[in-house]
Design an enzyme around this catalytic site. Structure first.
Site, short mmCIF file in Angstrom:
data_model
loop_
_atom_site.label_atom_id
_atom_site.label_comp_id
_atom_site.label_asym_id
_atom_site.label_seq_id
_atom_site.Cartn_x
_atom_site.Cartn_y
_atom_site.Cartn_z
N TYR A 12 26.32 46.99 26.39
CA TYR A 12 25.94 46.16 27.53
C TYR A 12 25.12 44.95 27.04
O TYR A 12 24.24 45.08 26.21
CB TYR A 12 25.11 46.97 28.52
CG TYR A 12 24.82 46.23 29.80
CD1 TYR A 12 25.79 46.10 30.78
CD2 TYR A 12 23.59 45.63 30.00
CE1 TYR A 12 25.54 45.40 31.95
CE2 TYR A 12 23.32 44.92 31.17
CZ TYR A 12 24.31 44.82 32.14
OH TYR A 12 24.06 44.11 33.29
N GLU B 167 15.44 31.74 31.97
CA GLU B 167 16.75 32.11 31.41
C GLU B 167 17.81 31.15 31.94
O GLU B 167 17.80 30.79 33.12
CB GLU B 167 17.09 33.54 31.83
CG GLU B 167 18.40 34.05 31.28
CD GLU B 167 18.70 35.49 31.70
OE1 GLU B 167 18.10 35.95 32.69
OE2 GLU B 167 19.53 36.13 31.04
N ARG C 19 17.96 34.15 23.13
CA ARG C 19 17.97 35.61 23.22
C ARG C 19 19.07 36.13 22.31
O ARG C 19 20.20 35.64 22.36
CB ARG C 19 18.25 36.02 24.67
CG ARG C 19 18.08 37.50 24.92
CD ARG C 19 18.54 37.90 26.31
NE ARG C 19 19.93 38.34 26.28
CZ ARG C 19 20.52 39.03 27.26
NH1 ARG C 19 19.85 39.33 28.35
NH2 ARG C 19 21.78 39.38 27.18
#
Ligand code: KDG
Ligand code: MG
Length: 402
Positions: free
Chosen positions: A159, A339, A147
């Site tokens: 963020y 993830e 990612r």
């Protein structure tokens, strides 16, 4: 086998976690994650005040019935607090069932559908050059998917962008920090980042990007279209997902695949998204979506519509949640990606586990149950510290949506 004790353990080894530990009359224990980032004490209280009294004396073998009892019996259904509390009970009961059967939980879910769980890591940094170095580091360690998040020129504290040392942690002060956001600067910058990454790493590395719910549907459509030349595996959380039909607009304009769901609590949050094939990956997790029992129901619905899993696995989901997710990931037919943000060393010490990372894959534990526990004595040395996620405002001060 009856439940005789249920302990709600709140601790802060590196960050705050809420863990439920169930104990049966035969001495078998099970653990479940109940952590809800920035709202930990609400779940701890829901468990201690409203759920634990109902568990004492219940048959630990009745996973489905207990799930239905806690979901329907409360009258007030769904919501992150309720569903995280139910998730913790459900996860702990699967752990117990595995230990009683002498099997890792994935065997109870139907056994392996693949050899390993493909994970993605987070490459993020202030500048594009530093992002490229971080991607290279993941590739060296065998990751098949990364990612990519980059700082935005003209904005500070974006963020999801980790700039300092140590493990990434977005929750900071008890009162949320405030940052400034500009959609114009963001949309202008991101395509160039992916152009550089593709140029450097070629067409085969899976690339992902998290929008963190910051856009409107038409802005997300523009981003998706501008990223098409770089063939992303997914564009995550392009818009806040309360308005499920909003995804129709994005879909109409771009072939960039869409992943969504880390804030979802139940199948009803994605029923339209899935059945209208408006997304490609559902990223709901064990801890926030009602445990193994309910998350499997979500993934089964998704499988009917060519939608795959992509479970959330940030560091605010404890090793108990990750251990449970891996048992689902390895067993379901429509797994996509998991993830993986490794936890701080101190977190791993408090939650001893036997899942392992090797060459871009995570492997679930082969021990009976989930293969993870909590060291309660050690956990007690790290008291809870109030911490909340930041909020962002547009340049004129308007509170921006997440
Ligand atoms: O608690 C919120 C974080 O887990 C979240 O912001 C991280 O977006 C995130 C992700 O995809 O891991
Ligand atoms: Mg995300």
């Amino acid at each position: 086998m009856r439940i005789v004790d249920a302990r709600v353990i709140v601790s802060c080894p590196g960050r705050n976690f809420v863990t439920l530990k169930l104990v049966t009359d035969e001495g078998v224990t099970g653990v479940g994650d109940a952590t809800l980032n920035g709202r930990e004490l609400a779940v701890a209280s829901y468990l201690s005040e409203h759920v634990v009294p109902l568990l004492i004396g219940r048959d630990a073998a009745r996973i489905e019935d207990t799930w239905q009892y806690l979901y329907k019996g409360a009258y007030w259904r769904r919501g992150p607090v309720t569903m995280s509390a139910i998730a913790a009970v459900d996860t702990a009961l699967w752990d117990i069932k595995g230990k009683v059967a002498g099997l890792p939980v994935y065997q109870l879910l139907g056994g392996r559908s693949r050899e390993g769980v493909t994970v993605y890591g987070h490459a993020s940094a202030d500048t594009v050059d530093s992002v490229l170095e971080r991607v290279a580091d993941f590739v060296r360690r065998g990751y098949k998917a990364v990612r990519v998040q980059s700082g935005i020129p003209g904005l500070s504290d974006v963020y999801g962008v980790h700039t300092g040392p140590g493990v990434y942690e977005p929750a900071s002060a008890a009162v949320p920090a405030e940052t400034v956001w500009s959609t114009e600067r963001y949309l202008d910058h991101v395509p160039g980042v992916f152009a550089r990454v593709r140029q450097e790493f070629g067409p085969h590395l899976k690339l992902l990007h998290d929008v963190h719910h910051r856009l409107t549907p038409i802005e997300a459509a523009r981003l998706g279209r501008s990223l098409e030349p770089y063939a992303l595996t997914w564009m995550e959380d392009p818009v806040p997902a309360e308005l499920q039909e909003g995804f129709r607009l994005i879909r109409r304009h771009t072939t960039t695949p869409i992943a969504v769901g880390e804030v979802f609590n139940s199948v009803w949050d994605c029923q339209q998204l899935v059945s209208e094939q408006l997304v490609d990956y559902v990223r709901a997790t064990v801890v926030h979506a009602g445990g193994i029992t309910h998350l499997r129901r979500i993934f089964d619905l998704a499988a009917l519509y060519h939608v795959r899993s992509g479970s959330h696995g940030a560091t605010d989901l404890s090793p108990v949640c990750l251990a449970a997710a891996l048992h689902l990931d390895i067993s379901i037919p429509n797994f996509g990606l998991q993830e993986y943000m490794p936890h701080a060393d101190v977190t791993d010490e408090v939650f001893p586990h036997t899942y392992r990372f090797e060459g871009g894959y995570l492997h679930p534990s082969e021990e009976p149950g989930l293969g993870v526990d909590i060291d309660e004595e050690l956990a007690a040395r790290y008291p809870y510290k109030p911490a909340a996620l930041p909020v962002s405002r547009l340049e004129d001060g308007t509170l921006h949506s997440w």
